[in-house]
Design an enzyme around this catalytic site. Structure first.
Site, PDB file in Angstrom:
ATOM      1  N   ASP A  95       0.828  -1.206   0.000  1.00 58.82           N
ATOM      2  CA  ASP A  95       0.000   0.000   0.000  1.00 58.82           C
ATOM      3  C   ASP A  95       0.869   1.265   0.000  1.00 58.82           C
ATOM      4  OD1 ASP A  95      -2.266   1.625   0.136  1.00 58.82           O
ATOM      5  OD2 ASP A  95      -2.642   1.208   2.249  1.00 58.82           O
ATOM      6  N   TYR A 140      -1.786  -8.023   7.828  1.00 53.58           N
ATOM      7  CA  TYR A 140      -3.115  -8.570   8.134  1.00 53.58           C
ATOM      8  C   TYR A 140      -3.028 -10.041   8.552  1.00 53.58           C
ATOM      9  CZ  TYR A 140      -5.602  -4.391   6.512  1.00 53.58           C
ATOM     10  OH  TYR A 140      -6.103  -3.116   6.366  1.00 53.58           O
TER      11      TYR A 140
END
Length: 181
Positions: free
Chosen positions: A41, A133
């Site tokens: 990201d 995550y």
């Protein structure tokens, strides 16, 4: 780079930096606020141009509030070689009891559907949810590759692939491909 025929298209695997890939769209493993961050990201935000991409993402969030896991949205690629960025949010791994497999599958399939709806023919994915995550890589690879196979067989795109960071990740995904494909 490995290329495997699937349906009328191709699935590819390569090790490297997704921000340098010249294709129609790259997929960003985003957070629900599309705010940039670490890992893929952050790298995509930096390579695309932080100010331009931030403005585009803020406009989307102003309209929708937040992007839930499994959904996908589109922005221009700005300074990337790719024309577009498809942002999707993968699930945070909580042991598999919070619908994580279905949400991860949705992140891949909804990205492919969005690509199809926007005449995007070539798309590259990172390993969604496998970084901070915490999704187990082997399980994520099987889910992702199954979704990519389904999308290619349905003709959603002509070429879809995984751009993996490091030799170990590449080997894990290649092993999963032998099982799934």
């Amino acid at each position: 780079m490995q290329r495997v025929p699937v349906g009328s298209g191709h699935l590819f695997f390569r090790q490297g930096d997704i921000t340098t890939l010249a294709c129609d769209a790259v997929v960003n493993a985003a957070n629900s606020r599309l705010a940039g961050g670490g890992g893929v990201d952050g790298a995509i935000h930096r390579a695309a141009g932080i100010a331009d991409l931030r403005r585009a993402c803020e406009a989307i969030i102003a309209e929708i509030g937040s992007l839930p896991p499994g959904r996908a949205v589109l922005t221009p690629g700005f300074d990337l070689p790719a024309r577009y960025i498809i942002h999707t949010v993968g699930p945070v791994w909580r042991g598999g009891k919070d619908n994580e497999p279905a949400l991860l599958r949705d992140a891949y399939l909804n990205s492919l559907r969005l690509a199809h709806d926007n005449d995007i023919r070539t798309i590259a994915f990172p390993a969604i949810s496998c970084g901070v995550y915490g999704y187990p890589v082997e399980a994520a690879a099987r889910i992702a590759l199954t979704a990519l196979r389904e999308g290619l067989e349905a003709g959603l795109v002509a070429e879809a692939g995984m751009v993996l960071h490091g030799a170990a990740a590449h080997a894990t995904w290649a092993d999963a491909a032998e099982e799934v494909l």
